[in-house]
Write a protein that holds these residues in place. Sequence first.
Motif, PDB file in Angstrom:
ATOM      1  N   GLY A   1       0.772  -1.362   0.147  1.00  0.00           N
ATOM      2  CA  GLY A   1      -0.111   0.031  -0.028  1.00  0.00           C
ATOM      3  C   GLY A   1       0.771   1.315  -0.028  1.00  0.00           C
ATOM      4  O   GLY A   1       0.265   2.443   0.065  1.00  0.00           O
ATOM      5  N   GLN A   2       2.342   1.284  -0.099  1.00  0.00           N
ATOM      6  CA  GLN A   2       3.013   2.385   0.202  1.00  0.00           C
ATOM      7  C   GLN A   2       3.088   3.114  -1.359  1.00  0.00           C
ATOM      8  O   GLN A   2       2.766   2.288  -2.407  1.00  0.00           O
ATOM      9  N   ILE A   3       3.731   4.244  -1.363  1.00  0.00           N
ATOM     10  CA  ILE A   3       3.802   4.934  -2.614  1.00  0.00           C
ATOM     11  C   ILE A   3       5.477   5.396  -2.828  1.00  0.00           C
ATOM     12  O   ILE A   3       6.104   5.516  -1.826  1.00  0.00           O
ATOM     13  N   GLY A   4       5.838   5.315  -4.175  1.00  0.00           N
ATOM     14  CA  GLY A   4       7.110   6.050  -4.389  1.00  0.00           C
ATOM     15  C   GLY A   4       7.054   7.218  -4.795  1.00  0.00           C
ATOM     16  O   GLY A   4       6.294   7.429  -6.038  1.00  0.00           O
ATOM     17  N   VAL A   5       7.694   8.353  -4.292  1.00  0.00           N
ATOM     18  CA  VAL A   5       7.529   9.613  -4.590  1.00  0.00           C
ATOM     19  C   VAL A   5       8.588  10.496  -5.123  1.00  0.00           C
ATOM     20  O   VAL A   5       9.715  10.114  -4.377  1.00  0.00           O
ATOM     21  N   THR A   6       8.895  11.050  -6.067  1.00  0.00           N
ATOM     22  CA  THR A   6       9.867  12.155  -6.369  1.00  0.00           C
ATOM     23  C   THR A   6       9.503  13.171  -6.644  1.00  0.00           C
ATOM     24  O   THR A   6       8.474  13.528  -6.960  1.00  0.00           O
TER      25      THR A   6
ATOM     26  N   THR B   1      11.511   7.348 -17.147  1.00  0.00           N
ATOM     27  CA  THR B   1      10.705   6.762 -16.149  1.00  0.00           C
ATOM     28  C   THR B   1       9.265   6.929 -16.018  1.00  0.00           C
ATOM     29  O   THR B   1       8.349   5.757 -15.784  1.00  0.00           O
ATOM     30  N   LEU B   2       8.808   8.069 -16.887  1.00  0.00           N
ATOM     31  CA  LEU B   2       7.186   8.107 -16.657  1.00  0.00           C
ATOM     32  C   LEU B   2       6.743   6.933 -17.693  1.00  0.00           C
ATOM     33  O   LEU B   2       5.552   6.315 -17.305  1.00  0.00           O
ATOM     34  N   ASN B   3       7.429   6.771 -18.720  1.00  0.00           N
ATOM     35  CA  ASN B   3       6.775   5.732 -19.713  1.00  0.00           C
ATOM     36  C   ASN B   3       6.752   4.356 -19.014  1.00  0.00           C
ATOM     37  O   ASN B   3       5.629   3.586 -19.167  1.00  0.00           O
ATOM     38  N   LEU B   4       7.944   4.254 -18.095  1.00  0.00           N
ATOM     39  CA  LEU B   4       7.940   2.736 -17.592  1.00  0.00           C
ATOM     40  C   LEU B   4       7.050   2.546 -16.510  1.00  0.00           C
ATOM     41  O   LEU B   4       6.332   1.669 -16.216  1.00  0.00           O
ATOM     42  N   ALA B   5       6.762   3.731 -15.561  1.00  0.00           N
ATOM     43  CA  ALA B   5       5.917   3.845 -14.608  1.00  0.00           C
ATOM     44  C   ALA B   5       4.455   3.566 -15.093  1.00  0.00           C
ATOM     45  O   ALA B   5       3.706   2.790 -14.474  1.00  0.00           O
ATOM     46  N   SER B   6       4.250   4.318 -16.402  1.00  0.00           N
ATOM     47  CA  SER B   6       2.741   4.008 -16.898  1.00  0.00           C
ATOM     48  C   SER B   6       2.645   2.677 -17.196  1.00  0.00           C
ATOM     49  O   SER B   6       1.560   2.004 -17.136  1.00  0.00           O
ATOM     50  N   LEU B   7       3.722   1.997 -17.956  1.00  0.00           N
ATOM     51  CA  LEU B   7       3.706   0.527 -18.314  1.00  0.00           C
ATOM     52  C   LEU B   7       3.358  -0.236 -17.187  1.00  0.00           C
ATOM     53  O   LEU B   7       2.433  -1.366 -17.316  1.00  0.00           O
ATOM     54  N   LEU B   8       3.990  -0.056 -16.251  1.00  0.00           N
ATOM     55  CA  LEU B   8       3.990  -0.953 -14.937  1.00  0.00           C
ATOM     56  C   LEU B   8       2.792  -0.810 -14.090  1.00  0.00           C
ATOM     57  O   LEU B   8       2.365  -1.748 -13.428  1.00  0.00           O
ATOM     58  N   LYS B   9       2.291   0.377 -14.320  1.00  0.00           N
ATOM     59  CA  LYS B   9       1.100   0.844 -13.462  1.00  0.00           C
ATOM     60  C   LYS B   9       1.297   0.628 -11.897  1.00  0.00           C
ATOM     61  O   LYS B   9       0.273   0.024 -11.331  1.00  0.00           O
ATOM     62  N   VAL B  10       2.447   1.100 -11.574  1.00  0.00           N
ATOM     63  CA  VAL B  10       2.777   1.102 -10.214  1.00  0.00           C
ATOM     64  C   VAL B  10       2.471   2.582  -9.259  1.00  0.00           C
ATOM     65  O   VAL B  10       2.313   3.376 -10.063  1.00  0.00           O
ATOM     66  N   PRO B  11       2.301   2.323  -7.984  1.00  0.00           N
ATOM     67  CA  PRO B  11       1.873   3.588  -7.171  1.00  0.00           C
ATOM     68  C   PRO B  11       3.060   4.704  -7.357  1.00  0.00           C
ATOM     69  O   PRO B  11       4.024   4.742  -6.283  1.00  0.00           O
ATOM     70  N   PHE B  12       3.428   5.351  -8.402  1.00  0.00           N
ATOM     71  CA  PHE B  12       4.436   6.283  -8.597  1.00  0.00           C
ATOM     72  C   PHE B  12       4.111   7.837  -8.562  1.00  0.00           C
ATOM     73  O   PHE B  12       3.262   7.856  -9.292  1.00  0.00           O
ATOM     74  N   LEU B  13       4.448   8.643  -7.669  1.00  0.00           N
ATOM     75  CA  LEU B  13       4.133  10.029  -7.557  1.00  0.00           C
ATOM     76  C   LEU B  13       5.226  10.958  -8.178  1.00  0.00           C
ATOM     77  O   LEU B  13       5.998  11.032  -7.404  1.00  0.00           O
ATOM     78  N   ALA B  14       5.065  11.630  -9.180  1.00  0.00           N
ATOM     79  CA  ALA B  14       5.940  12.580  -9.553  1.00  0.00           C
ATOM     80  C   ALA B  14       5.552  13.951  -9.303  1.00  0.00           C
ATOM     81  O   ALA B  14       4.354  14.368  -9.827  1.00  0.00           O
ATOM     82  N   VAL B  15       6.299  14.761  -8.589  1.00  0.00           N
ATOM     83  CA  VAL B  15       6.006  15.925  -8.029  1.00  0.00           C
ATOM     84  C   VAL B  15       6.958  17.009  -8.750  1.00  0.00           C
ATOM     85  O   VAL B  15       8.191  17.061  -8.268  1.00  0.00           O
ATOM     86  N   CYS B  16       6.303  17.863  -9.662  1.00  0.00           N
ATOM     87  CA  CYS B  16       7.249  18.989 -10.251  1.00  0.00           C
ATOM     88  C   CYS B  16       7.196  20.148  -9.316  1.00  0.00           C
ATOM     89  O   CYS B  16       6.086  20.752  -9.254  1.00  0.00           O
TER      90      CYS B  16
ATOM     91  N   PHE C   1       0.982   8.935 -11.147  1.00  0.00           N
ATOM     92  CA  PHE C   1       0.166  10.463 -10.996  1.00  0.00           C
ATOM     93  C   PHE C   1       1.357  11.377 -11.071  1.00  0.00           C
ATOM     94  O   PHE C   1       2.606  11.133 -10.519  1.00  0.00           O
ATOM     95  N   LEU C   2       0.979  12.716 -11.670  1.00  0.00           N
ATOM     96  CA  LEU C   2       1.901  13.599 -11.583  1.00  0.00           C
ATOM     97  C   LEU C   2       1.196  14.879 -11.083  1.00  0.00           C
ATOM     98  O   LEU C   2       0.308  15.256 -11.403  1.00  0.00           O
ATOM     99  N   LEU C   3       1.963  15.748 -10.441  1.00  0.00           N
ATOM    100  CA  LEU C   3       1.530  16.889  -9.826  1.00  0.00           C
ATOM    101  C   LEU C   3       2.287  18.032 -10.164  1.00  0.00           C
ATOM    102  O   LEU C   3       3.757  17.845 -10.122  1.00  0.00           O
TER     103      LEU C   3
END
Lengths: 320, 327
Positions: free
Chosen positions: A139-144, A159-174, A234-236
């Motif tokens: 249930g955790q999230i990886g955040v950058t 990374t965005l491409n691979l994250a999207s393919l793997l559909k894992v809980p990855f949060l990119a914060v710009c 997800f991207l913020l």
Amino acid sequence: MKKSSVASPSAEYFYRWMLAIRHSEQKLKELYIDHKIKGALHLSIGQEAVPVGVCAALSDGDKVFSTHRSHGHYIAKTHDIEGIMAELLGRATGCSNGYGGSMHLYNYEKGFLGGNGIVGGGISLALGAAFSAFYQNNGQIGVTFFGDGAANQGILHETLNLASLLKVPFLAVCENNGVAATTPVEKSTSETDRTKLAKAYKISSLSADGSDVEAVYAAASKAVAHLRAGKGPFLLNLRTCRWEPHCGIIKDTRDQKMLDDWRTNHDPLNVIAGRYPELLSSELRAEIGREVDARIEAAVAEAMTAPAPELAEYKRNFGV
Amino acid sequence: MKKMMYISAVTEALAEEMERDESVFVIGEDVDIDGGVWNETAGLLERFGAKRVVGTPISEGAFTGLAAGAALTGLRPVVEFMYGDFIHVAMDQVANQIAKARLMFGGQAKMPVVIRLCACGAGTREGAQHSQFLESWFAHLPGFVVVAPSNAADGKGLMKSAIRSDLPVVFVESRQIYYDIQDVPEGEYTVPIGKAEILRPGEQVTLLSFGYACEKARQAAEMVKDKVDVEVIDLRTLKPLDTETIFKSVEKTGRLIVAHDSPAMCSIGAEVVRRVVAERFDYLDAPPVVVASKDVPIPFNDELEDYTVLSVQDIVDEIMKISVGII
């Protein structure tokens, strides 16, 4: 899957931790000018609403990967003012045992897996933490966090491409502060709207005012709900401004009027204080200020007399 | 013992470790498609599923970074590069992230990543970007363990040790041995990191090598056996170097040759010579030698490539030169 619930923070909480970052960094700057802190020092004053708003939506188990400008992220995620002060003063009691310094803060227990001296360096590592969470179904999230400079590193796109393919809980914060080191974003970036980047990789995204901690928190909470529901990355995109130059006390080549406008009209502390004049009365703000400053002063005083990392232990652990 | 191809012996190591430890997974390009391009992941997808055999886009930076982040959060990835040369695309993740994490974070972070460099080495007419034997600069980057197996049994035993290591390991594979059928111990079998192996005992010249070059060294030693008695040692681990075995042999023979498939400049050979000169100078009866491939990217044409790459004859020539006075 384990559900982790985060209670909605109060205005006081937001104000307190943004102030803690601001005053901690002001203290760091003072120590830097006094040559008590050596090396590079990348300050994030002005950007406090981003880390505080985002980290308030996370739990301790979520793993944050930060940048070279990591003090605010560290304090927002860990609340460990003592650890950061001791680290920047090179002490064994620092959060990286005095081995890391300003750019390599670390606190596993509180889910802070490192500052990063390489622009864009933490992005793919956060994907790894997101993959781990998926793999272990915890249930955790990886955040950058990443800035305008990193947006032009190939690794973000990979990374965005691979994250999207793997559909894992990855949060990119710009942290969209309009400048990469000293180069303005208009000069470095062909498409400055980061949400379009997310769209290109079929990743959900939201933009929010990065000076408004409640807006940041609301957007981050939506992102976190999406991520915990297993709906993919997800991207913020958070517009903000750093008030200090790129590093230490070097010359700032940006338009001073633009900076003055941000300081006057978009100070994250004023934004929230102005919204809640009664909740955040001047008396309460003064009291929070005294508490925060007392903790910072005590942390620095303790760090000043704390031991340096042991040479013998260094030799033993690293075979040198 | 059973007869197996080198590549299958390493696959067996992966399967046994994945069976033993749920945190072990394999990631890389095409590893989930028909057993990988080298047959190096044959059967793993069927047995362990797509979560643990992760095929990726051709994005070396992203999947290497993913492996690093996964290692920091409790998993044990084996990250595969289809050709060793492709690791250059991921050098930030390798050199700045994986290598430095443990020190940077004050010894608190674990980085149990195996970086598997498939198909290293020249001699198969694949041109400059699919032929490099890469080991020395990973040895030069503080933070890595570097191993380079020369045979199927060591392939299995070193892979198992690499997966169990809490330090990041660069696992350098020689393509030329991939499909050689050799004896491999069945079941649990590990080769310790940091231990060289004497392949052929001898008294007069110490000949050190690693990876596929060991076969060239062994052949060269056989060719000169009537004239000079050569001890052939397979280093197996390049960092940390087994100086105990190296010094013991040099103390006996007084003559040292290091033979490898990468150029001599800033090489493992140069490092071995440095240490022997610094610490066993009095035992040397002749200047130590590094015999290696030429210092140039690998050309395609048969004649040019063969001239460039370390040959058995190159080693024989050096053995004869260093043995002047004893034969």
